[in-house]
Write an enzyme that holds these catalytic residues in place. Structure first.
Site, PDB file in Angstrom:
ATOM      1  N   ASN A  69     164.450  83.060  76.984  1.00  0.00           N
ATOM      2  CA  ASN A  69     164.679  84.044  78.048  1.00  0.00           C
ATOM      3  C   ASN A  69     163.991  83.510  79.307  1.00  0.00           C
ATOM      4  OD1 ASN A  69     164.808  86.203  79.773  1.00  0.00           O
ATOM      5  ND2 ASN A  69     163.504  87.560  78.543  1.00  0.00           N
ATOM      6  N   LYS A 126     164.036  84.703  82.217  1.00  0.00           N
ATOM      7  CA  LYS A 126     163.623  85.753  83.174  1.00  0.00           C
ATOM      8  C   LYS A 126     164.091  85.350  84.584  1.00  0.00           C
ATOM      9  CE  LYS A 126     160.075  87.014  79.934  1.00  0.00           C
ATOM     10  NZ  LYS A 126     158.765  87.550  79.660  1.00  0.00           N
ATOM     11  N   HIS A 138     165.007  94.836  77.311  1.00  0.00           N
ATOM     12  CA  HIS A 138     163.753  94.073  77.420  1.00  0.00           C
ATOM     13  C   HIS A 138     162.663  94.958  78.035  1.00  0.00           C
ATOM     14  CE1 HIS A 138     160.819  91.055  78.570  1.00  0.00           C
ATOM     15  NE2 HIS A 138     161.389  90.274  77.668  1.00  0.00           N
ATOM     16  N   GLU A 149     160.481  94.404  80.174  1.00  0.00           N
ATOM     17  CA  GLU A 149     160.302  94.306  81.630  1.00  0.00           C
ATOM     18  C   GLU A 149     161.320  95.175  82.356  1.00  0.00           C
ATOM     19  OE1 GLU A 149     160.351  90.047  81.795  1.00  0.00           O
ATOM     20  OE2 GLU A 149     158.358  89.991  80.875  1.00  0.00           O
ATOM     21  N   GLU A 169     159.165  92.597  70.371  1.00  0.00           N
ATOM     22  CA  GLU A 169     158.312  92.033  71.418  1.00  0.00           C
ATOM     23  C   GLU A 169     157.215  93.041  71.763  1.00  0.00           C
ATOM     24  OE1 GLU A 169     160.449  88.622  73.672  1.00  0.00           O
ATOM     25  OE2 GLU A 169     160.590  90.465  74.811  1.00  0.00           O
ATOM     26  N   GLY A 173     153.766  87.438  78.158  1.00  0.00           N
ATOM     27  CA  GLY A 173     153.492  86.944  79.501  1.00  0.00           C
ATOM     28  C   GLY A 173     152.060  86.515  79.732  1.00  0.00           C
ATOM     29  N   SER A 186     154.408  85.374  73.901  1.00  0.00           N
ATOM     30  CA  SER A 186     153.480  84.231  73.918  1.00  0.00           C
ATOM     31  C   SER A 186     153.750  83.217  72.808  1.00  0.00           C
ATOM     32  CB  SER A 186     152.028  84.721  73.854  1.00  0.00           C
ATOM     33  OG  SER A 186     151.730  85.540  74.974  1.00  0.00           O
TER      34      SER A 186
END
Ligand code: 13P
Length: 255
Positions: free
Chosen positions: A10, A12, A97, A99, A167, A173, A214
């Protein structure tokens, strides 16, 4: 028969230009296309999807998308529809996701997006995960509720169009509180299978489960071996072709 490990990158909102995106994809494809036991999917920003699709050769390293809307066309400024992705030959899309959820995407919107993407023929990589872990284990309830809510518009016959990515938000991140342990991921992969078993009456093993948060070249192998997951959803490390190649090679060797 042993199925392939599914490793999704991904990207992003990286990188800043198409030249870099193409160079990274070509470098990743070079390694990914040699690995028999791994299916690699790169999910770049929308603006690079067409460019990268043109670089795809064969099936081992393909292009997915990071998001899609819940209608196929209409007055939805800035959105991209599942039908549009499908017409480009994209086969999979990440939905829900963390985010995006952090920016206001509700469970209701996630569930509509999941249903629309499946209807358009896409495979949905549905992300679930808790913001933090509490002592009482309420995060388990939250995750199973996220799953049930997201899948309420999906018929059982379409469960084979799903991949579930666990996740934990606290492990994602550069601001991650800590790396998740393989036991953290194992606990939730079992929970996800149980939730599926409750929903479809089977053992739930038909749905691929990914871990994300991570993941790097050092821990990828351990997650794959110890957490009963079928693959990984990789953020930062997927933007460095050398590091990502190590992850892919590690996945190729797990049995
Ligand atoms: P990182 O691998 O950068 O922690 O990101 C994980 C992620 O959010 C993948 O979707």
């Amino acid at each position: 028969m042993k199925t392939k490990k599914l490793i999704i990158g991904n990207w992003k909102m990286f990188p800043v230009n198409a030249k870099d995106a193409k160079a990274k994809f070509v470098a990743i494809k070079k390694v990914a296309s040699t690995l028999r036991n791994v299916q690699t999917v790169i999910c770049p920003p929308f603006v690079y999807v067409s460019d990268l699709k043109k670089l795809v050769t064969g099936h081992r390293c393909v292009v997915g998308a990071q998001n899609s809307w819940y209608e196929n066309e209409g007055a939805f400024t800035g959105e991209v529809s599942p039908a549009m992705l499908s017409s480009l030959g994209v086969e999979s899309v990440i939905v829900g996701h963390s985010e995006r959820r952090a920016n206001g995407e509700t469970d209701d919107v996630v569930s509509k997006k999941v249903a629309a993407a499946i209807k358009a023929g896409l495979t949905v990589v549905l992300c679930v995960g808790e913001r933090e872990r509490d002592q009482d284990g309420d995060y388990m309830k939250l995750i199973s509720n996220q799953l049930k809510s997201a899948l309420q518009g999906v018929q059982k016959k379409d469960f084979n169009k799903l991949v579930i990515a666990y996740e934990p938000v606290w492990a994602i991140g550069k601001h991650a509180v800590r790396a998740a342990s393989t036991d953290d991921a194992l606990e939730i992969s079992i929970l996800i299978r149980k939730t599926f078993a409750d929903m479809c009456g089977k053992d739930g093993s038909c749905v691929p489960i990914l871990y994300g948060g991570s993941v790097d070249a050092k821990n990828a192998w351990e997650f794959l071996l110890k957490s009963q997951v079928d693959g990984l959803l990789v953020g930062r490390a997927s933007l460095d072709p050398k590091v990502f190649a190590e992850i892919l090679k590690a996945a190729d060797t797990t049995k």
